[in-house]
Write an enzyme that holds these catalytic residues in place. Structure first.
Site, PDB file in Angstrom:
ATOM      1  N   LYS A  38       0.827  -1.207   0.000  1.00 36.44           N
ATOM      2  CA  LYS A  38       0.000   0.000   0.000  1.00 36.44           C
ATOM      3  C   LYS A  38       0.865   1.262   0.000  1.00 36.44           C
ATOM      4  CE  LYS A  38      -2.358  -1.296   3.657  1.00 36.44           C
ATOM      5  NZ  LYS A  38      -1.836  -2.673   3.792  1.00 36.44           N
ATOM      6  N   THR A  39       1.876   1.295   0.848  1.00 39.60           N
ATOM      7  CA  THR A  39       2.773   2.453   0.879  1.00 39.60           C
ATOM      8  C   THR A  39       3.529   2.594  -0.435  1.00 39.60           C
ATOM      9  OG1 THR A  39       3.045   2.232   3.277  1.00 39.60           O
ATOM     10  CG2 THR A  39       4.684   3.542   2.105  1.00 39.60           C
ATOM     11  N   ASP A  58      -1.477   6.808   6.100  1.00 39.20           N
ATOM     12  CA  ASP A  58      -1.449   5.382   6.446  1.00 39.20           C
ATOM     13  C   ASP A  58      -2.334   5.141   7.660  1.00 39.20           C
ATOM     14  OD1 ASP A  58      -0.765   2.757   6.223  1.00 39.20           O
ATOM     15  OD2 ASP A  58       1.211   2.959   7.137  1.00 39.20           O
ATOM     16  N   THR A 117      -5.731  -1.208   6.981  1.00 36.30           N
ATOM     17  CA  THR A 117      -5.753  -2.665   7.131  1.00 36.30           C
ATOM     18  C   THR A 117      -7.106  -3.148   7.634  1.00 36.30           C
ATOM     19  OG1 THR A 117      -4.838  -2.415   9.360  1.00 36.30           O
ATOM     20  CG2 THR A 117      -3.280  -2.809   7.570  1.00 36.30           C
ATOM     21  N   ARG A 140       6.542  -8.248   1.809  1.00 37.28           N
ATOM     22  CA  ARG A 140       7.450  -7.703   2.822  1.00 37.28           C
ATOM     23  C   ARG A 140       8.146  -8.828   3.573  1.00 37.28           C
ATOM     24  NH1 ARG A 140       4.771  -3.596   6.773  1.00 37.28           N
ATOM     25  NH2 ARG A 140       4.801  -2.314   4.885  1.00 37.28           N
TER      26      ARG A 140
END
Length: 332
Positions: free
Chosen positions: A65-66, A110, A159, A218
């Site tokens: 997302k980032t 975020d 999230t 990640r």
């Protein structure tokens, strides 16, 4: 190893991962449908010479997302301003951020669902009309002063999309739901990261890392770094044997389960006879916070078919009994 496998990253890890981040939609691996949707959205805005609609990125941690927010700004050739929901606890905090934006700038928030309610209400007007009302004074003498904002694009990441109030969710022109990655997509992620890190790793080793990465890029990048560290320290090549040895050292088994995952699984199966067991009881039995169990461990166990959530508590599945090697009672 919980911190190692958790999709939540520390600032140091994020800075390291920055070198591995793709810089464009063409370089981004996976999420094919979302990439096509974003490409259409950005190209249309560029042709019309306007700011794109506001974008909401929803999905579990670690899926990009980032990175996508950075790509949006890069594709538009506009600056990116990053902040987070927990950092915006008052309407004044949001007003300071919004008033400093330049025309066309991309604002990334975020964990947007964790913003203060007063800030959310201010954001409604800012997203629709690019202006905010600032209250000056208190009590009967308070006055509202309108402040015009430069046109901007808000990219929100969450999230837990269900915690967003409907008025805020409806103001996003596009909502992207990011999905967990398949093993072959994660293999592409690992292969690309290994190339950027100038680390030679066997194809079977790449497949082994991708299978144990819980569908999360990640985690795949993090495990690759641990394998690279192992090979560097022991002076071994990045072959399959070294990959197995490194992952075994860090308690990552063939299913991607780490130490805490296995403790939770064994607690449900062995101590509580397969359940049902309440979340707080389960957390105490393994010596962890209930929030850690619920947000970090449980989602993967449920998705893997090892645990189920019922109104009475958590229960182990037949597959969990088989994974632990404990004979399942006939009564179950």
């Amino acid at each position: 190893m919980t911190g190692e496998l958790s999709a939540q990253a520390t600032p140091t890890e994020l800075s390291f991962e920055g070198a591995l981040r793709p810089g464009s939609l063409d370089e981004f691996v996976g999420q094919a449908k979302v990439r096509k949707q974003l490409r259409l959205l950005l190209d249309a805005a560029t042709i019309q010479q306007r700011s794109p609609d506001h974008i909401l990125l929803a999905g579990p941690p670690g899926l990009g997302k980032t990175t996508l927010s950075m790509i949006v700004a890069a594709e538009l050739e506009k600056p990116l301003h990053q902040t987070s929901g927990p950092a915006i606890q008052h309407a004044g905090d949001l007003a300071a951020v919004l008033s400093a934006l330049t025309p066309g700038e991309v604002l990334f928030i975020d964990e947007i669902h964790r913003m203060a309610r007063s800030a959310e209400e201010m954001l409604y007007l800012a997203m629709e009309d690019f202006r905010i009302d600032i209250m000056v004074g208190k009590g009967a003498g308070a006055t509202s002063i309108p402040l015009e904002l430069a046109p901007f694009t808000l990219v929100g990441a969450t999230t837990r999309a269900g915690l967003l109030p409907n008025p805020l969710r409806d103001r996003f022109g596009f909502t992207a739901h990011l999905e967990f990655y398949a093993d072959d997509e994660l293999a592409d992620v690992v292969r690309r990261a290994a190339r950027l890190l100038d680390f030679e790793i066997a194809p079977d080793g790449i497949g082994e890392i991708s299978r144990r990465s819980r569908g999360t890029p990640r985690i795949a990048n993090r495990l690759l770094r641990r394998v690279r560290d192992y090979c560097l320290v022991h002076g071994t090549p990045g072959d399959t044997e070294s990959v197995h040895a490194a992952l075994h050292l860090y308690d990552v088994d063939e299913q991607g389960l780490d130490r805490l995952d296995r403790e939770v699984l064994y607690a449900v199966v062995e101590r509580f006879g397969g359940g049902p067991v309440g979340l707080s009881t389960l957390a105490v039995s393994v010596g962890e916070e209930a929030e850690t169990i619920e947000s970090v461990v449980e989602p993967f166990l449920v998705r893997s078919g090892l645990l189920t959530r019922t109104p009475r508590g958590r229960m182990a599945t037949r597959r969990a009994w088989e994974a632990t090697g404990i004979p399942m009672p006939d009564a179950l």
